[in-house]
Motif scaffolding. Structure first.
Motif, PDB file in Angstrom:
ATOM      1  N   THR A 482       0.823  -1.200   0.000  1.00 46.71           N
ATOM      2  CA  THR A 482       0.000   0.000   0.000  1.00 46.71           C
ATOM      3  C   THR A 482       0.860   1.254   0.000  1.00 46.71           C
ATOM      4  OG1 THR A 482      -1.688   1.239   1.201  1.00 46.71           O
ATOM      5  CG2 THR A 482      -0.152  -0.037   2.527  1.00 46.71           C
ATOM      6  N   GLN A 531      -7.835   9.296  10.610  1.00 48.26           N
ATOM      7  CA  GLN A 531      -7.503   8.878   9.245  1.00 48.26           C
ATOM      8  C   GLN A 531      -8.736   8.934   8.379  1.00 48.26           C
ATOM      9  OE1 GLN A 531      -5.730   4.973  10.294  1.00 48.26           O
ATOM     10  NE2 GLN A 531      -7.179   4.106   8.825  1.00 48.26           N
ATOM     11  N   GLY A 532      -8.640   8.404   7.154  1.00 44.83           N
ATOM     12  CA  GLY A 532      -9.711   8.589   6.184  1.00 44.83           C
ATOM     13  C   GLY A 532     -11.045   7.992   6.597  1.00 44.83           C
ATOM     14  N   ARG A 533     -11.022   6.767   7.087  1.00 43.99           N
ATOM     15  CA  ARG A 533     -12.298   6.097   7.374  1.00 43.99           C
ATOM     16  C   ARG A 533     -13.063   6.787   8.483  1.00 43.99           C
ATOM     17  NH1 ARG A 533      -9.550   0.390   8.110  1.00 43.99           N
ATOM     18  NH2 ARG A 533      -8.124   1.452   6.725  1.00 43.99           N
ATOM     19  N   THR A 557     -13.479   0.189  -0.397  1.00 43.04           N
ATOM     20  CA  THR A 557     -13.965  -0.726   0.651  1.00 43.04           C
ATOM     21  C   THR A 557     -14.536   0.003   1.869  1.00 43.04           C
ATOM     22  OG1 THR A 557     -11.702  -0.879   1.461  1.00 43.04           O
ATOM     23  CG2 THR A 557     -12.448  -2.648   0.014  1.00 43.04           C
ATOM     24  N   ASP A 647     -13.823  12.291  -2.472  1.00 37.96           N
ATOM     25  CA  ASP A 647     -12.785  11.591  -1.717  1.00 37.96           C
ATOM     26  C   ASP A 647     -11.492  12.111  -2.336  1.00 37.96           C
ATOM     27  OD1 ASP A 647     -10.750   9.951  -0.829  1.00 37.96           O
ATOM     28  OD2 ASP A 647     -12.020   8.158  -0.729  1.00 37.96           O
ATOM     29  N   SER A 687      -8.062  10.637   3.226  1.00 39.92           N
ATOM     30  CA  SER A 687      -7.112   9.857   4.003  1.00 39.92           C
ATOM     31  C   SER A 687      -5.766  10.526   3.792  1.00 39.92           C
ATOM     32  CB  SER A 687      -7.076   8.403   3.520  1.00 39.92           C
ATOM     33  OG  SER A 687      -5.948   7.771   4.107  1.00 39.92           O
ATOM     34  N   LYS A 690      -1.955   9.264   2.302  1.00 38.65           N
ATOM     35  CA  LYS A 690      -1.467   9.086   0.931  1.00 38.65           C
ATOM     36  C   LYS A 690      -0.761  10.364   0.460  1.00 38.65           C
ATOM     37  CE  LYS A 690      -4.560   5.636   1.355  1.00 38.65           C
ATOM     38  NZ  LYS A 690      -5.397   5.421   2.546  1.00 38.65           N
ATOM     39  N   ARG A 838      -2.638  -5.325  -7.024  1.00 36.51           N
ATOM     40  CA  ARG A 838      -2.174  -3.935  -6.984  1.00 36.51           C
ATOM     41  C   ARG A 838      -0.720  -3.866  -6.518  1.00 36.51           C
ATOM     42  NH1 ARG A 838      -4.653   0.626  -2.966  1.00 36.51           N
ATOM     43  NH2 ARG A 838      -3.352  -0.546  -1.511  1.00 36.51           N
ATOM     44  N   PHE A 882     -10.801  -9.857   3.136  1.00 39.39           N
ATOM     45  CA  PHE A 882      -9.460  -9.937   2.548  1.00 39.39           C
ATOM     46  C   PHE A 882      -8.353  -9.715   3.560  1.00 39.39           C
ATOM     47  CE2 PHE A 882      -9.171  -5.371   2.669  1.00 39.39           C
ATOM     48  CZ  PHE A 882     -10.482  -4.956   2.509  1.00 39.39           C
TER      49      PHE A 882
END
Ligand code: P61
Length: 890
Positions: A482, A531-533, A557, A647, A687, A690, A838, A882
């Protein structure tokens, strides 16, 4: 002389970076004139690449951490004990006398062991600089007939001096003058000879590693010996080992003398207190003792040594092939200024230095006495630069060589014995400038990575249930799982982080965070989240009513999960091309306006909670949205009173794609493109892990809606932390405020996206099926085409990810059937159109050589793709399966 085992990438990754300055041509002229055309007087912030190797190396993260360990006690600090321990382990010596640097060590040796007026036979000419003023003569006893080991002593010449003159010590240098290595056999012979005449052998081992490497490569019988072993044998051969810790120990200063001889030690110990400091710190800060101790232990690492030497060889070779006159140095290329600028009669080195800086902003500086030699050392700071950067520096030098005739003479206006005293007048030559197209930073610290062999990797993936999320990071060589929270922070970010004042209430850093983001986004209300979530959770809870629809350009997700948990129903309105991995459509992130309109017409605008509009759409392959599309969606939605929520996690990368692909924006700075993009929305979640170049953090922002802000603040207090920190410490808020500014640097973002493109291009050229065009943060392999013989319910992407790890030590992520999950109504796997793997590129962490190694490994997997089978679940969690699922081969 290329090494037989040239490594193909760094055996480490980047932990922190130091940003570079790129002074313009006119700025360079100004700086040069102010420095009286003597580049010694420039400062690093006026220089792009500073090619001096003393005290400039990138440290390891452990060395840097060592700065904060131990004590600053005056007497016998723990750090001193650490240094003694390290010397004992690495050099095998019992006694250590610390000094403030290499010169401090010379001072002690001369004061205790060299009678005034005596001779000090040596293999190094540069010693003359500091020994002659001390009334010591340095006869040159280097063996002129030696071919490889040009630093070897001529034993006959040495004996002639020893037998006729007063000699206290023989003073050898490892890789003398940076160019002349000795052999172990010669060192041993010199030692025996010196002792026969009652002289001692003192070795300046500041570059012992380079010399040990050369011995390993070229001395008969030494190929199977480790660097550590050779270093120890060298140290044990001499009476005193002298070290400038700014060299191989990669400290920014420091030094020491070590010995096994108690009598010599006693003399040194009594002298050190006069010139340096107490015998247990010798003029070094406690932190330096610790950094030197750690550096000593690390300097023998075979992989690291091989990498450092590979860089030097490669750099020198590139110049040599282009006909640039040079001598090979152990740490770079030593340009022969006299042959480079033969039309000048004097001050050729300084003229070459000035011309190089003028042309491209590179500094190379000749130290010491005026007129000692005609060399200009272009030294590579250890571990600090990438091959790509070094190639470009070499090209700049080659470019200068081609226009050397234009360089006119420097006219001295003030002279001195030492080069730093020289001042000149100069007519600027009309040189065609050279500009760098590379990452705008050098490496500040490195982090060693796992270098397991293939069998160990096979065991590791089985133990991880064929799920790359469950691998230990310590077992991974190149981690492309990631780009989230994996960035290398800059020293400016760390400075801001360290300087931030912590508080349980409102911090200064909070205000910087807010104003920084207000300026970048153009939005009034800026709310920190951890964070993003967390931002997605809050946004979903305040904007979604039960049963409402949330149209979006493909799901992510966590985003989708929070929308559903708030009672929303996600509806994918991305363009069809996004689901076709082989389509070359440049704007695969776009919303299909017809799909959106159909949805609004069917359900009515009041049934639409908001548009969930992602930049650089992650699940589609990191695909950008066009400015036109943002405009059109916003115009339509505003007319229907439907909020548009971005986003904006990867907004800078999306902006770069607009700059590249939309000719109208080719000249628009990233900063301005982002402002326009954000103008076509009412708010955003981010988020920060990144694009913001940080390791933790997120943002929720609204253009001007104070009601949303009030509702969001209520949730912040309950779920995150204070409204002024969102659960983040002040330090992280400060790092974000700085990271956001760095993200906007056009050269940074360009080299970032170009690196991703490089990986994509290498794979495409080898016929490996990837999602095209390459995205900005990741390359996605198309597992359906890569492994067409595996049914989607046997999880080809999951298996491919595991196989890539086994083949290469590279960790990647499945984004296909496993990630998408099961349809709750039918219980069947969704079998999404995109079955992808990815390869996500962390920011500022890997070099282009890493990318080439990744591509080569994947191409090897591709060549044996038919032997690869599928997987089945042995453990399957209900939500976000996952992350923890385990598999076995079918
Ligand atoms: C990633 F496997 N991305 O790409 P948070 N929006 C977007 C993201 O890319 C994103 C978040 C929101 C991750 C980490 C990750 O199933 C996974 O700061 C466009 O991680 O909370 C995160 O931001 C969420 C990986 C997240 C996953 C979920 O690797």
């Amino acid at each position: 002389m290329p090494s037989p085992q040239s490594p193909n990438h760094e055996p480490h990754k980047i932990k922190t970076v130091r940003l570079l300055a790129f002074p313009s041509l006119s700025e360079r002229k100004k700086h040069l004139a102010e420095a009286h055309f003597n580049v010694f007087h420039l400062t690093p912030s006026q220089v792009t690449f500073d090619l001096c190797s003393t005290g400039t190396s990138a440290m390891s993260q452990e060395q840097l951490a060592g700065q904060f360990i131990g004590d600053e006690a005056y007497a016998d600090a723990r750090n001193f004990e650490a240094l003694c321990q390290a010397v004992s382990e690495v050099l095998g010596h019992e006694y250590v006398c610390p000094t403030h640097n290499g010169l401090g060590a010379v001072k002690l040796v001369v004061a205790t062991m060299v009678p005034p007026g005596s001779k000090l036979p040596s293999n190094a000419r540069t010693r003359i600089d500091v020994l002659t003023p001390r009334d010591v003569t340095v006869p040159d006893c280097r063996d002129p007939s030696a071919e490889r080991f040009t630093g070897n002593m001529d034993l006959g010449a040495l004996e002639a001096v020893l037998s006729k003159e007063t000699v206290g010590i023989v003073g050898l240098q490892a890789f003398a003058d940076g160019q002349h290595p000795f052999s172990l056999a010669n060192l041993q012979a010199v030692h025996a000879l010196a002792h026969r005449y009652d002289a001692r052998l003192v070795l300046d081992g500041s570059r012992v590693i380079e010399n040990a490497w050369f011995i390993q490569q070229h001395e008969p019988g030494m190929a199977s010996r480790s660097i550590a072993e050779i270093v120890r044998r060298i140290a044990k051969t001499v009476d005193i080992f002298q070290m400038d810790a700014g060299q191989d120990a990669k400290a920014n200063t420091g030094g020491f003398l070590s010995t096994d001889d108690p009598d010599l030690y006693e003399k040194l110990m009594n002298e050190v207190v006069v010139y340096e400091g107490l015998h247990t710190y010798g003029g070094m800060a406690g932190r330096t003792l610790e950094v030197v101790a750690r550096g000593l232990r690390e300097m023998c690492d075979e992989d690291e040594v091989r990498w450092v030497m590979h860089q030097t060889e490669r750099f020198t070779e590139r110049l040599r092939e282009a006909g640039v006159p040079l001598e090979r140095g152990c740490d770079g290329a030593y340009l022969r200024a006299d042959a480079f600028l033969p039309h000048l009669e004097a001050h050729q080195q300084d003229a070459l230095s000035a011309a190089l800086y003028l042309q491209c902003g590179v500094r190379a500086v000749a130290p010491g006495l005026v007129g000692r030699d005609a060399l200009l050392p272009v030294q590579i700071p250890r571990l600090a630069m990438t091959n790509e950067q070094l190639d470009q520096v070499a090209d700049a030098i080659i470019h200068l060589h081609q226009q050397r005739d234009r360089v006119g003479a420097l006219e001295p206006v003030a002279e001195g014995r030492w080069r730093d005293q020289m001042r000149y007048r100069w007519v600027f030559p009309d040189l065609a400038p050279f500009s760098f197209d590379t990452y705008p930073f050098v490496i500040h610290t490195i982090e060693r990575v796992g270098l397991l062999g293939r069998e160990a990797r096979e065991r590791a993936i089985r133990a991880a249930g064929y799920n790359t999320f469950l691998l230990r990071s310590a077992d991974v060589t190149i981690d492309l799982l990631t780009d989230s929270g994996t960035s290398a922070m800059s020293t400016d970010q760390w400075a801001a982080y360290d300087a931030a004042r912590a508080t349980a209430a409102t911090s200064d850093a909070y205000h910087r965070f807010v104003s920084s983001l207000q300026e970048v986004l153009g939005y009034e209300h800026i709310l920190p989240t951890h964070q993003g979530r967390a931002a997605e959770h809050i946004l979903s809870q305040i904007l979604i009513r039960d049963g409402q629809i949330v149209p979006g350009n493909m799901y992510f997700t966590t985003t989708k999960l929070h929308q559903e948990m708030a009672g929303g129903v996600f509806a994918d309105v991305i363009v069809d091309q996004a689901h076709e991995p082989a389509s070359d459509f440049p704007w695969k992130g776009n919303i299909d306006l017809d799909k959106l309109k159909a949805l609004v017409e069917k359900h009515g605008p009041e049934q639409i909670a908001y548009i969930s509009f992602e930049h650089s759409v992650n699940m589609a392959g990191g695909q950008p949205v066009s400015m036109e599309n943002m405009k059109a969606v916003y115009a339509y939605c505003s007319a229907h009173k439907i909020p548009v929520m971005f986003d904006a996690t990867r907004m800078a990368e999306n902006a770069f794609m607009i700059q590249q692909r939309d000719p109208r924006y080719a000249e628009t700075p990233i900063r301005d493109i982002i402002r326009e993009m954000m103008a076509y929305g009412d708010g955003c979640t981010v988020s920060g892990k990144k694009d913001y170049l940080i390791n933790i953090g997120g943002v929720l922002a609204f253009r001007d809606n104070a009601t949303w802000r009030a509702q969001a603040e209520e949730m912040l207090r309950v779920y995150e932390g204070n409204v002024t920190d969102g659960g983040l410490p002040a330090a992280d808020l400060a790092a974000i405020a700085q990271g956001v500014q760095e993200m906007l640097d056009d050269q940074y973002i360009r080299s970032r996206v170009k690196q991703t493109e490089l990986l994509g291009t290498l794979l495409l050229e080898a016929g490996v099926p990837i999602v095209t065009p390459p995205g900005s943060h990741a390359i996605f392999l198309d597992a359906k085409r890569f492994l067409p013989h595996i049914d989607q319910d046997a999880f080809p992407a999951q298996r491919l990810a595991a196989e890539i790890y086994v083949e290469t030590g590279v960790r990647v992520m499945e984004r296909g059937n496993v990630s998408k999950g099961r349809n709750p109504e039918t219980g069947e796997n969704y079998r999404p159109a995109l079955e992808l793997v990815r390869l996500t590129i962390p920011r500022r962490v890997y070099t282009n050589d890493h990318m080439r190694a990744v591509a080569e490994g994947i191409i090897r997997v591709y060549e044996r793709r038919e032997q690869i089978g599928g997987l089945r679940f042995v453990y399957e969690p209900k939500r976000l399966r996952f992350f923890q699922a385990r598999f076995e081969p079918v």
